[in-house]
Scaffold this motif. Structure first.
Motif, PDB file in Angstrom:
ATOM      1  N   VAL A 195       0.860  -1.182   0.000  1.00 24.25           N
ATOM      2  CA  VAL A 195       0.000   0.000   0.000  1.00 24.25           C
ATOM      3  C   VAL A 195       0.895   1.230   0.000  1.00 24.25           C
ATOM      4  CG1 VAL A 195      -0.189   0.053   2.519  1.00 24.25           C
ATOM      5  CG2 VAL A 195      -1.946   1.136   1.115  1.00 24.25           C
ATOM      6  N   ILE A 196       0.504   2.235  -0.791  1.00 23.27           N
ATOM      7  CA  ILE A 196       1.235   3.496  -0.871  1.00 23.27           C
ATOM      8  C   ILE A 196       0.544   4.498   0.037  1.00 23.27           C
ATOM      9  CG2 ILE A 196       2.013   5.335  -2.393  1.00 23.27           C
ATOM     10  CD1 ILE A 196       1.978   3.348  -4.689  1.00 23.27           C
ATOM     11  N   THR A 197       1.295   5.032   0.995  1.00 22.04           N
ATOM     12  CA  THR A 197       0.779   6.044   1.904  1.00 22.04           C
ATOM     13  C   THR A 197       1.476   7.374   1.614  1.00 22.04           C
ATOM     14  OG1 THR A 197       2.414   5.583   3.629  1.00 22.04           O
ATOM     15  CG2 THR A 197       0.414   4.251   3.630  1.00 22.04           C
ATOM     16  N   LYS A 198       1.179   8.392   2.407  1.00 22.19           N
ATOM     17  CA  LYS A 198       1.755   9.711   2.173  1.00 22.19           C
ATOM     18  C   LYS A 198       3.230   9.783   2.565  1.00 22.19           C
ATOM     19  CE  LYS A 198       0.135  11.450   6.647  1.00 22.19           C
ATOM     20  NZ  LYS A 198      -0.699  12.461   7.310  1.00 22.19           N
ATOM     21  N   ASN A 199       3.735   8.753   3.247  1.00 24.87           N
ATOM     22  CA  ASN A 199       5.151   8.782   3.637  1.00 24.87           C
ATOM     23  C   ASN A 199       5.952   7.620   3.066  1.00 24.87           C
ATOM     24  OD1 ASN A 199       3.997   6.783   5.135  1.00 24.87           O
ATOM     25  ND2 ASN A 199       4.989   7.329   7.054  1.00 24.87           N
ATOM     26  N   GLY A 200       5.399   6.884   2.090  1.00 25.37           N
ATOM     27  CA  GLY A 200       6.166   5.820   1.450  1.00 25.37           C
ATOM     28  C   GLY A 200       5.309   4.611   1.112  1.00 25.37           C
ATOM     29  N   LEU A 201       5.990   3.532   0.734  1.00 29.26           N
ATOM     30  CA  LEU A 201       5.328   2.271   0.388  1.00 29.26           C
ATOM     31  C   LEU A 201       5.519   1.283   1.527  1.00 29.26           C
ATOM     32  CD1 LEU A 201       5.194   0.528  -3.006  1.00 29.26           C
ATOM     33  CD2 LEU A 201       6.013  -0.802  -1.075  1.00 29.26           C
ATOM     34  N   PHE A 223       9.381   1.656   2.366  1.00 32.41           N
ATOM     35  CA  PHE A 223      10.328   1.705   1.252  1.00 32.41           C
ATOM     36  C   PHE A 223      10.180   3.037   0.512  1.00 32.41           C
ATOM     37  CE2 PHE A 223       9.472  -2.693   2.173  1.00 32.41           C
ATOM     38  CZ  PHE A 223      10.712  -3.302   2.081  1.00 32.41           C
ATOM     39  N   LEU A 224      11.314   3.579   0.086  1.00 35.79           N
ATOM     40  CA  LEU A 224      11.358   4.849  -0.640  1.00 35.79           C
ATOM     41  C   LEU A 224      12.500   4.823  -1.648  1.00 35.79           C
ATOM     42  CD1 LEU A 224      10.753   7.662   2.014  1.00 35.79           C
ATOM     43  CD2 LEU A 224       9.309   7.108   0.060  1.00 35.79           C
ATOM     44  N   SER A 225      12.404   5.710  -2.615  1.00 38.70           N
ATOM     45  CA  SER A 225      13.505   5.961  -3.547  1.00 38.70           C
ATOM     46  C   SER A 225      13.226   7.290  -4.239  1.00 38.70           C
ATOM     47  CB  SER A 225      13.639   4.834  -4.578  1.00 38.70           C
ATOM     48  OG  SER A 225      12.550   4.838  -5.473  1.00 38.70           O
ATOM     49  N   GLU A 226      14.263   7.879  -4.822  1.00 43.10           N
ATOM     50  CA  GLU A 226      14.087   9.155  -5.507  1.00 43.10           C
ATOM     51  C   GLU A 226      13.142   9.017  -6.690  1.00 43.10           C
ATOM     52  OE1 GLU A 226      15.084  12.062  -4.631  1.00 43.10           O
ATOM     53  OE2 GLU A 226      16.187  11.382  -2.856  1.00 43.10           O
ATOM     54  N   ALA A 227      13.283   7.919  -7.447  1.00 40.39           N
ATOM     55  CA  ALA A 227      12.397   7.712  -8.599  1.00 40.39           C
ATOM     56  C   ALA A 227      10.945   7.538  -8.157  1.00 40.39           C
ATOM     57  CB  ALA A 227      12.858   6.492  -9.397  1.00 40.39           C
ATOM     58  N   PHE A 228      10.757   6.909  -7.001  1.00 35.19           N
ATOM     59  CA  PHE A 228       9.395   6.720  -6.497  1.00 35.19           C
ATOM     60  C   PHE A 228       8.785   8.059  -6.059  1.00 35.19           C
ATOM     61  CE2 PHE A 228       6.621   5.834  -2.789  1.00 35.19           C
ATOM     62  CZ  PHE A 228       5.608   5.168  -3.459  1.00 35.19           C
ATOM     63  N   ILE A 229       9.588   8.942  -5.462  1.00 31.46           N
ATOM     64  CA  ILE A 229       9.082  10.249  -5.053  1.00 31.46           C
ATOM     65  C   ILE A 229       8.692  11.069  -6.272  1.00 31.46           C
ATOM     66  CG2 ILE A 229       9.716  12.400  -3.893  1.00 31.46           C
ATOM     67  CD1 ILE A 229      11.534  10.775  -2.072  1.00 31.46           C
ATOM     68  N   GLU A 230       9.471  10.936  -7.358  1.00 31.89           N
ATOM     69  CA  GLU A 230       9.178  11.702  -8.567  1.00 31.89           C
ATOM     70  C   GLU A 230       7.887  11.271  -9.252  1.00 31.89           C
ATOM     71  OE1 GLU A 230      12.578  11.320 -11.004  1.00 31.89           O
ATOM     72  OE2 GLU A 230      13.894  12.523  -9.698  1.00 31.89           O
TER      73      GLU A 230
END
Length: 777
Positions: free
Chosen positions: A537-543, A561-568
Motif C-alpha cells: 500500500v502506498i501512503t503519504k510517507n512511502g510504500l 520503502f522509498l527511492s528518488e524515482a518513487f518520489i518523482e
C-alpha cells in the motif's frame, strides 16, 4: 509290407485336393509302420483357424492320432490328396540380419522365450517322461510344425483378433473404485444387436460415436458425453428440461465414450473436430522465402521454443536412482541463427520458464558456465534482449509475460496453431539438438517412442547426471555458435575483415557493431520481475508491505520503502490529495528485506527499506512476521496489567482534580463577593512572577538540604563515636517552617527563610483578598 507311395514320408505335410474331405486340413506325418501286421500311420494336425473367429489362427494344437496306412495310401493314389511344399526356414542369424532397431529387440526377446520352452521339451525328446497340459501343447505344436525350434515361438501377435470389434458380455477396462470396494457392480457392458440379415451391430458404440461428432466450440467432450447419456441412458421424464441419468454402473463411462467415439470417427481427435476439417487436414506446403528474410538487423527478432531432452538421467546421489527427461527451452537469433539463451530443468513448461530463458539470454553467461567448470568470456556467448520474440501458443502466452513485455520493452508474436512451419528455424534447431546431442547419450528414448513388450526401457540405460549433461549441452551450444556459415557472411564483412572466420558468433558481433535493434535493459529488472508478487500500500510517507498476522492484514512495521524515482512519480502526493491510500502489488523476495520492485508504466522501480538496523536486515519476512505475531501474543497477555495501570492513573488524576476543586470552592466560600469572569484573566503576569519567585526559593532550599545531607553522611562516617556522644544539636527555631537540620546552613539561611516567609504571606493575602480583587506581589 505295405506298398507306400514315395511322397508319403515322415515329415511330409498333406492336405485335401479340390472338394475332398478326407483330412480336416493340413496334416503332418509323424511316423509310418509299413509292416502288414502294424498297418499304421501317425498324423498330427497343423494349427487350425479359430472356429469362432475365422480371421485368426489358434495357437493350440491337438494331440497326434493313429490311422491305417493302407487307407491313406489308397486315398493318395485316387488323387484326392496333395503334398504341400513348406518354405525354407531361416536360422537365427539370418532372421536377425533382416531387422534392426526396435524390431531386433523384439526378435531377441521372442527367441529367448522360444529357447526357454525348448529347454522344457528337451528331456521329453530324449527320453519318455510325464508332462502337464501346457507341455503337451508345446510338444504337439513342435511335432506338428516339423520338429523345428521356431515352432515354439509365442503367438501373441495373433491374439485377440486385432481390429475386429467383439460383443461385450461384461464391462471391459479397469475396475472402478466403487467396484473394488464392493459398493457397486462392475459396470455397463456396451450392448450389440443382430439385424434382420443376421449381422452383428454394435448399437451402443454407434450411439457414442454419433455424439462424439457433436464436439465443437461451445460443446466440450464432457458435455457431448452427458448429452449421449441423457438421450439413451436416463429415466424417462415428463418434463423436457429435467432428466435423471441412470447410475454410473448402468451406462457407459466417459473413457468408453472417448475410445469408441474416436475409433468410429476415423480416429479424429477432439482437437481435429474442434479445428474443423480444413485446419486439421492442412498440409505444410512450401511457401518459399526464409526466416532471415524478415529480419533487417540483429536484435530485431528471435524465436523461442521448448522441447523435451528425450534423455533419462541419474541422480547425483547414486546412478541407480533414475530421473525423467528435462525440458529444454531455447532462444535463437533470427539473422545468423545464434543460440543466445537456454534454460534446462525439470520445472514444467510455464511462463516462469519462458522468462527464465529470456533472462538467461539477456544476462552474462560467464558465471553460469563457471558453475559447470567451463571458462568463457563475455564475447564467447553474447547477451541480448530482443525487441520481438516469436513463439507458439504455449509457455509465452499469459498475463505474466505480457506484463513483462510491457515493463521491459519487448513484444511477443504467436505463430498460428498447428503451424510449426511458421517458426521452422527453431523447430529445425530442436531436431538438430536431438540428433547431435540427445540421441548420442545413454538413456535416450528415441523421441519418446512407446516401449513395446519385451523391450528395455530407456531409463535402464541412463548413466549421466545433471551436471554432466549440462556441461555437454553448453559445449554443444558453444560449438554450434562457432560453426562456420560462409553463406550468411555479409559481403562487406568479407571485404573489410577477410581474416575473420565467418562463424555465427563472428558474423553476429560484426553486425551488432553496425546495426542492432536490441532493447537496452538491466538484467536485474528481468530477475526482479520473476520474483513473487506481494501486496503493498502506498501512503503519504512511502510504500508499506502488507502481510497477514494472526489472520488479519496489516501494515508490517519497519518495512517502509522509498527511492528518488518513487518520489518523482507523485504517488505520495496523490495519496495526500485524495486522503486515501493506494493499494498495489510489488515484486519482493521474502529472503531480502532491503529491496522491493514496483512495476510501473515507465518500468520497474527499485525501492529500498528506510530501516537502518543492519541486524534487522538479516531476517526473512516469515521470521519477522513470526516475531510480530509472538509480540502480539505477549502484548495480549500483559494487556490486563497495562489497563489496570492506566485505570489507576485515571483515578489518580480524577482524585487530584476533585481535591483541587474542593479547595477552590473553599476559597470561594471564604470571599465576600464572587469574582467576576474578567478577574480570572487580570493580573496573569504578576501571578506568574510571584509563582516563579516561589519556585526558585523552594529550589534553593532543596539544594541546601541535599548539601547538608551529604556533609552529614561524611561526618558520620569519619567520626561515628563523636557524633554519638554529642547527640544534642543547636537547631534554629522552627517558627518559619524550616526543618531543624537547616539551622547549620551557610549565611544565606536568613535570605531563604525570609523568601519562604514572604511567599507564605503572599498566599495568605491572596486567600483573604476582597472578592473581585487580584493580589499583585
Amino acid at each position: 509290407m505295405i506298398d507306400v507311395p514315395a511322397p508319403l514320408v515322415v515329415g511330409a505335410v498333406l492336405d485335401n485336393l479340390g472338394t475332398a474331405r478326407h483330412l480336416s486340413g493340413p496334416t503332418r506325418i509323424l511316423a509310418i509302420c509299413a509292416a502288414q501286421e502294424d498297418d499304421a500311420v501317425w498324423l498330427i494336425d497343423l494349427p487350425r483357424r479359430s472356429r469362432t473367429q475365422t480371421e485368426r489362427t489358434d495357437y493350440y494344437v491337438g494331440s497326434p492320432r493313429k490311422e491305417r496306412l493302407s487307407d491313406l495310401a489308397h486315398v493318395w493314389r485316387t488323387g484326392e490328396l496333395q503334398r504341400i511344399v513348406e518354405a525354407p526356414t531361416l536360422d537365427d542369424n539370418q532372421r536377425r540380419a533382416l531387422v534392426q532397431g526396435a524390431a531386433l529387440k523384439r526378435l531377441n526377446a521372442q527367441l529367448k522365450h522360444r529357447d526357454e520352452r525348448f529347454e522344457v521339451l528337451r528331456p521329453l525328446l530324449e527320453e519318455e517322461s510325464g508332462s502337464t497340459a501346457t507341455i503337451y501343447c508345446w510338444l504337439h505344436r513342435f511335432l506338428a510344425l516339423g520338429s523345428k525350434v521356431n515352432a515354439l515361438e509365442n503367438g501373441y501377435k495373433r491374439c485377440g483378433g486385432p481390429g475386429k470389434p467383439k460383443p461385450q458380455r461384461v464391462k471391459l477396462g479397469r475396475s472402478t473404485r466403487l467396484f473394488i470396494a464392493k459398493r457397486a457392480p462392475r459396470g455397463y457392458a456396451l450392448q450389440s444387436t443382430v439385424d434382420e440379415n443376421g449381422t452383428l451391430v454394435h448399437t451402443d458404440k454407434l450411439r457414442l460415436a454419433h455424439f462424439y461428432r457433436r464436439i465443437k466450440h461451445g460443446t466440450s467432450a464432457r458435455d457431448a458425453y452427458l448429452l449421449a447419456c441423457a438421450t439413451y441412458w436416463a429415466h424417462p421424464s415428463k418434463e423436457a428440461t429435467q432428466i435423471e441419468l441412470l447410475p454410473k454402473h448402468e451406462r457407459p463411462t466417459f473413457a468408453q465414450f472417448m475410445r469408441w467415439g474416436k475409433k468410429l470417427c476415423e480416429d479424429k481427435s477432439v482437437t481435429e473436430l474442434i479445428l474443423g476439417p480444413r485446419k486439421a487436414s492442412q498440409k505444410l506446403d512450401a511457401r518459399g522465402g526464409s526466416v532471415r528474410a524478415v529480419n533487417a538487423m540483429v536484435g530485431q527478432r528471435a524465436a523461442f521454443d521448448s522441447t523435451s531432452t528425450d534423455t533419462y538421467l541419474v541422480s547425483v546421489f547414486g546412478r541407480m536412482r533414475k530421473l525423467p527427461p528435462m525440458t529444454r527451452s531455447v532462444i535463437k537469433e533470427g539473422v545468423v541463427g545464434l543460440i543466445v539463451g537456454i534454460n534446462c530443468s525439470w520445472e514444467p513448461p510455464s511462463q516462469n520458464t519462458a522468462l527464465k530463458t529470456i533472462l538467461h539470454a539477456a544476462s552474462s553467461k560467464v558465471e553460469y558456465c563457471a558453475r559447470f567448470g567451463i571458462e568463457i568470456t563475455e564475447e564467447d556467448w553474447p547477451a541480448m534482449l530482443f525487441r520481438l520474440y516469436l513463439a507458439d501458443n504455449g509457455e509465452m502466452k499469459g498475463q505474466k509475460t505480457y506484463e513483462a513485455g510491457r515493463q521491459l520493452g519487448f513484444d511477443i508474436h504467436f505463430a498460428p496453431a498447428h503451424r510449426g512451419d511458421a517458426k521452422g528455424d527453431i523447430e529445425t534447431q530442436n531436431h538438430t539438438d536431438h540428433q547431435l546431442l540427445d540421441e548420442t547419450l545413454p538413456g535416450n528414448n528415441q523421441g519418446g517412442r512407446h516401449v513395446e513388450r519385451g523391450e528395455e526401457h530407456a531409463a535402464q540405460g541412463a548413466l549421466w547426471h545433471y551436471w554432466e549433461y549440462m556441461r555437454e549441452l553448453i559445449w554443444h551450444v558453444l560449438d554450434y555458435n562457432k560453426e562456420e556459415v560462409p553463406d550468411l557472411q555479409p559481403l562487406e564483412m568479407k571485404i573489410q575483415s577477410p581474416d575473420v572466420r565467418p562463424t555465427r558468433l563472428n558474423i553476429f558481433k560484426w553486425l551488432r557493431q553496425r546495426q542492432s535493434a536490441e532493447v537496452a535493459c538491466n538484467p536485474e529488472e528481468i530477475r526482479a520481475f520473476m520474483l513473487p508478487d506481494h501486496p503493498a500500500v502506498i501512503t503519504k510517507n512511502g510504500l508499506h508491505l502488507i502481510a497477514k498476522i494472526h489472520g488479519r492484514e496489516r501494515l508490517v512495521p519497519r518495512m517502509r520503502f522509498l527511492s528518488e524515482a518513487f518520489i518523482e512519480t507523485g504517488l505520495m502526493s496523490e495519496v495526500r490529495r485524495l486522503g486515501t491510500n493506494i493499494s498495489t502489488t510489488v515484486k519482493f523476495d521474502e529472503a531480502d528485506l532491503t529491496t522491493v520492485w514496483l512495476p510501473t508504466a515507465n518500468g520497474m522501480l527499485r525501492l529500498t527499506c528506510t530501516e537502518t538496523d543492519s541486524h534487522w536486515h538479516r531476517l526473512t519476512l516469515p521470521d519477522w512476521i513470526a516475531t510480530l505475531a509472538e509480540s502480539d501474543l505477549e502484548g495480549d497477555e500483559l494487556q490486563s496489567q497495562e489497563e489496570s495501570h492506566r485505570a489507576n492513573r485515571i483515578l489518580a488524576r480524577r482524585n487530584v482534580t476533585d481535591n483541587a476543586r474542593a479547595e477552590l470552592l473553599a476559597e470561594l466560600a471564604a470571599l465576600d463577593k464572587k469574582p467576576s469572569k474578567t478577574s480570572y484573566r487580570d493580573g496573569l503576569i504578576a501571578n506568574r512572577d510571584a509563582e516563579m519567585e516561589h519556585l526558585r526559593a523552594q529550589e534553593q532550599l532543596s539544594v541546601r538540604a541535599a548539601k547538608a545531607d551529604a556533609s552529614a553522611d561524611a561526618n558520620s562516617s569519619s567520626s561515628t563515636s563523636t557524633s554519638t556522644s554529642t547527640s544534642t544539636s543547636t537547631s534554629a527555631p522552627d517558627s518559619i517552617g524550616c526543618p531543624p537540620e537547616h539551622a547549620d546552613l551557610d549565611g544565606d539561611y536568613e535570605d531563604g527563610a525570609a523568601a519562604l516567609a514572604m511567599s507564605r504571606r503572599n498566599r495568605s493575602s491572596i486567600a483573604q483578598a476582597p472578592k473581585g480583587v487580584t493580589h499583585e506581589a
